[in-house]
Design a protein around this motif. Structure first.
Motif, PDB file in Angstrom:
ATOM      1  N   GLN A  71       3.612 -10.208  -0.492  1.00  0.00           N
ATOM      2  CA  GLN A  71       4.357  -9.805   0.696  1.00  0.00           C
ATOM      3  C   GLN A  71       4.090 -10.748   1.853  1.00  0.00           C
ATOM      4  O   GLN A  71       5.010 -11.122   2.580  1.00  0.00           O
ATOM      5  CB  GLN A  71       4.004  -8.368   1.094  1.00  0.00           C
ATOM      6  CG  GLN A  71       4.820  -7.866   2.290  1.00  0.00           C
ATOM      7  CD  GLN A  71       4.624  -6.389   2.566  1.00  0.00           C
ATOM      8  OE1 GLN A  71       3.723  -5.747   2.027  1.00  0.00           O
ATOM      9  NE2 GLN A  71       5.497  -5.823   3.396  1.00  0.00           N
ATOM     10  N   ASP A  72       2.843 -11.138   2.017  1.00  0.00           N
ATOM     11  CA  ASP A  72       2.462 -12.113   3.028  1.00  0.00           C
ATOM     12  C   ASP A  72       1.128 -12.710   2.605  1.00  0.00           C
ATOM     13  O   ASP A  72       0.124 -11.994   2.538  1.00  0.00           O
ATOM     14  CB  ASP A  72       2.336 -11.457   4.406  1.00  0.00           C
ATOM     15  CG  ASP A  72       2.174 -12.479   5.529  1.00  0.00           C
ATOM     16  OD1 ASP A  72       1.466 -13.478   5.310  1.00  0.00           O
ATOM     17  OD2 ASP A  72       2.731 -12.275   6.618  1.00  0.00           O
ATOM     18  N   PRO A  73       1.077 -14.013   2.305  1.00  0.00           N
ATOM     19  CA  PRO A  73      -0.159 -14.608   1.792  1.00  0.00           C
ATOM     20  C   PRO A  73      -1.247 -14.796   2.838  1.00  0.00           C
ATOM     21  O   PRO A  73      -2.403 -15.017   2.476  1.00  0.00           O
ATOM     22  CB  PRO A  73       0.308 -15.955   1.239  1.00  0.00           C
ATOM     23  CG  PRO A  73       1.521 -16.280   2.041  1.00  0.00           C
ATOM     24  CD  PRO A  73       2.190 -14.969   2.314  1.00  0.00           C
ATOM     25  N   SER A  74      -0.891 -14.706   4.107  1.00  0.00           N
ATOM     26  CA  SER A  74      -1.874 -14.898   5.175  1.00  0.00           C
ATOM     27  C   SER A  74      -1.661 -13.855   6.262  1.00  0.00           C
ATOM     28  O   SER A  74      -1.277 -14.181   7.397  1.00  0.00           O
ATOM     29  CB  SER A  74      -1.768 -16.309   5.760  1.00  0.00           C
ATOM     30  OG  SER A  74      -1.982 -17.289   4.770  1.00  0.00           O
ATOM     31  N   PRO A  75      -1.918 -12.589   5.970  1.00  0.00           N
ATOM     32  CA  PRO A  75      -1.647 -11.539   6.963  1.00  0.00           C
ATOM     33  C   PRO A  75      -2.617 -11.636   8.136  1.00  0.00           C
ATOM     34  O   PRO A  75      -3.817 -11.867   7.948  1.00  0.00           O
ATOM     35  CB  PRO A  75      -1.865 -10.252   6.172  1.00  0.00           C
ATOM     36  CG  PRO A  75      -2.877 -10.633   5.130  1.00  0.00           C
ATOM     37  CD  PRO A  75      -2.524 -12.038   4.747  1.00  0.00           C
ATOM     38  N   SER A  76      -2.089 -11.466   9.317  1.00  0.00           N
ATOM     39  CA  SER A  76      -2.931 -11.478  10.510  1.00  0.00           C
ATOM     40  C   SER A  76      -2.873 -10.153  11.252  1.00  0.00           C
ATOM     41  O   SER A  76      -3.706  -9.885  12.114  1.00  0.00           O
ATOM     42  CB  SER A  76      -2.501 -12.607  11.452  1.00  0.00           C
ATOM     43  OG  SER A  76      -1.147 -12.443  11.844  1.00  0.00           O
ATOM     44  N   ALA A  77      -1.880  -9.326  10.932  1.00  0.00           N
ATOM     45  CA  ALA A  77      -1.715  -8.032  11.594  1.00  0.00           C
ATOM     46  C   ALA A  77      -1.362  -6.984  10.556  1.00  0.00           C
ATOM     47  O   ALA A  77      -0.826  -7.300   9.477  1.00  0.00           O
ATOM     48  CB  ALA A  77      -0.621  -8.111  12.656  1.00  0.00           C
ATOM     49  N   GLU A  78      -1.641  -5.741  10.871  1.00  0.00           N
ATOM     50  CA  GLU A  78      -1.367  -4.633   9.964  1.00  0.00           C
ATOM     51  C   GLU A  78       0.082  -4.624   9.499  1.00  0.00           C
ATOM     52  O   GLU A  78       0.378  -4.312   8.341  1.00  0.00           O
ATOM     53  CB  GLU A  78      -1.735  -3.328  10.675  1.00  0.00           C
ATOM     54  CG  GLU A  78      -1.445  -2.059   9.901  1.00  0.00           C
ATOM     55  CD  GLU A  78       0.005  -1.597  10.034  1.00  0.00           C
ATOM     56  OE1 GLU A  78       0.567  -1.098   9.040  1.00  0.00           O
ATOM     57  OE2 GLU A  78       0.563  -1.759  11.135  1.00  0.00           O
ATOM     58  N   SER A  79       0.998  -4.989  10.374  1.00  0.00           N
ATOM     59  CA  SER A  79       2.423  -4.935  10.047  1.00  0.00           C
ATOM     60  C   SER A  79       2.859  -6.012   9.055  1.00  0.00           C
ATOM     61  O   SER A  79       3.975  -5.969   8.540  1.00  0.00           O
ATOM     62  CB  SER A  79       3.256  -5.068  11.330  1.00  0.00           C
ATOM     63  OG  SER A  79       2.929  -6.264  12.010  1.00  0.00           O
TER      64      SER A  79
END
Length: 485
Positions: A71-79
């Motif tokens: 979904q996102d390989p580098s998440p920085s926020a909960e969303s």
């Protein structure tokens, strides 16, 4: 090798046992020499195969399964990830120390298989309010995973929270896991979950400044949150490693534990009495959620993250008892004296005849070994040694164990070998591993456990073999080691 070994009672070779050697050790069992806590990054499997998204529940870290990085390989926020547990998942992912996966709906839990989501590929399993019963095979897989070094995080909800209307709620499902499995159904973790529906509250943490769950790298835990949840009843007589960390207001000791930890074999267990604290208030469209993760009256994020760290072995803590290893340097060493018994009873304390070179059993190496029980009559044998584990060290106790039995049952543990940890006063601190006639197998199997929790302490590791009144079971130990690094 049942049938090949004579009863010990008929053998004449005996050595007097003696000496005390303190092995500051919590023994726990692993079927191989490799601990489940050895991998880096620390591998976490979140379960979504047991209706964790039924009804208003949304207990997933991401809709991308099994790999949330899809979904996102580098998440920085909960969303950046979608799910009511995404805050939990993203917080772990951002450290760079964790690898997260989800067991997707339709899959099953297994241990020792070839699947990428097999439990053998993980350090910790998270069960966030399961809503369908585990199969017999799944319960066996979970219990063996923990017994052999895995971490288990069980998150319940209040009684009656049957989100998929199948007649089972998380209280019943988790109690069923502990009380009806093929590995150990005799209260293996030392607690049971109460059939309660507590509407609200802020359970408070006990005072224990050294506890790695309450005072971990993710912060200090002071309170949690009940928003329709339950508690657990602790039974330390069944498992001395169980410990309540947060309690419902007005409760303490063995009742009203809202968050508890325990050990089983070489693994670690955590229990939380409500799913609301892990709910970050966001998820898939249409779900009604509650933001307990960010509740200002509690410290739920720190509790979830510290507990995950402890379960995965990342914190250096052992039983949650406030004795995590420090940060000092440590020279590599093996601490046990006479580890293969080749000097006879030197440095060990044992029942007469336990340390022997008798031909009735075979040593794994050399000539001497320790033979507990094997009498075919009611008897108890012991073997003990003590050692001081230096502060700041990681420590692993290992030993080779062969179990031979004349018992024919496949369901009843008539004869047992308990590995107990004692303090300097001789008080049993815990019984982290128990073997029985049901574990009989040809040859020696190496058992090992992470003992970093006891760094800075002197303790005694004691093997206690107890045999029933008929049909021998022999517990044969050789080539022990207590390695620190």
């Amino acid at each position: 090798m049942p049938g090949l070994i004579l009863s010990r009672a008929r053998l004449g070779t005996v050595l007097a046992a003696l000496g005390l050697l303190a092995a500051g050790v919590t023994v726990q069992t692993a079927v191989t020499a490799t601990s489940a806590h050895a991998a880096t990054p620390h591998r976490i499997l979140f379960d979504n195969a047991h209706a964790e998204t039924a009804g208003n529940a949304d207990w997933i870290v991401s809709t991308s399964q099994p790999d949330p990085l899809g979904q996102d390989p580098s998440p920085s926020a909960e969303s950046d990830w979608t799910g009511a547990l995404s805050s939990w998942g993203v917080a772990l992912q951002k450290t760079g120390d964790y690898s997260l996966k989800t067991l997707p709906s339709g899959a099953g839990l297994s241990y020792g298989g070839s699947s990428a989501t097999d439990l053998s590929n993980f350090d910790t399993l998270v069960l966030p309010e399961p809503n369908t019963l585990f199969t017999t095979a799944e319960k066996t897989a979970i219990m063996n995973f923990v017994k052999n070094g895995g971490g288990l995080f069980m998150i319940s909800d209040h009684t009656g929270a049957d989100r998929n209307n199948d007649g089972e709620d998380a209280v019943e499902i988790l109690n069923d896991l502990m009380s009806d499995n093929s590995v150990d159904s005799t209260d293996p973790f030392g607690f049971s979950i109460d059939s309660l529906s507590i509407s609200s509250g802020y359970p408070a943490a006990i005072s224990d400044s050294g506890n790695p769950v309450l005072h971990g790298s993710f912060g200090t835990v002071t309170k949690s949150l009940i928003a329709s949840g339950t508690t657990a009843t602790l039974k330390p007589a069944d498992n001395a490693g169980v410990k309540g960390l947060l309690y419902r207001s007005g409760y303490s000791g063995n009742t009203g534990a809202f968050f508890a930890t325990s050990t089983f074999g070489s693994g670690r267990v955590a229990f939380w009495g409500d799913s609301s604290p892990i709910d970050d208030g966001t998820g898939q469209s249409g779900n009604t959620l509650y933001d307990g993760w960010n509740d200002t009256g509690a410290t739920n994020a720190a509790l979830a993250l510290n507990a995950t760290e402890w379960l995965s072995g990342a914190s250096g803590g052992g039983d949650g008892g406030g004795t995590g290893g420090g940060g000092t340097s440590c020279a590599d060493a093996q601490l046990l004296g006479n580890p293969g018994f080749e000097s006879g009873a030197s440095t060990w304390t044992a029942t007469s005849g336990v340390i022997t070179n008798s031909t009735g059993q075979e040593a794994r190496s050399g000539s001497y070994y320790a033979w507990l029980d094997g009498n075919g009559t009611a008897a108890t044998d012991t073997l003990a040694q003590s050692a001081a584990i230096p502060s700041g060290c990681s420590a692993t106790l290992s030993f080779y164990l062969h179990i031979d039995t004349a018992e024919t049952t496949t369901s009843t543990a008539y004869d047992t070998l308990k590995v107990q940890v004692l303090n300097s006063s001789g008080t049993v601190l815990g019984t982290p591993a128990t073997y029985s006639n049901l574990d009989a197998a040809a040859g020696y199997i190496q058992r090992s456990v992470n003992l970093g929790a006891y760094a800075g302490q002197t303790v005694t590791v004691k093997f206690t073999g107890t045999e029933g009144s008929r049909l021998q079971t022999s517990f044969v130990v050789d080539d022990t080691a207590l390695d620190v690094t």
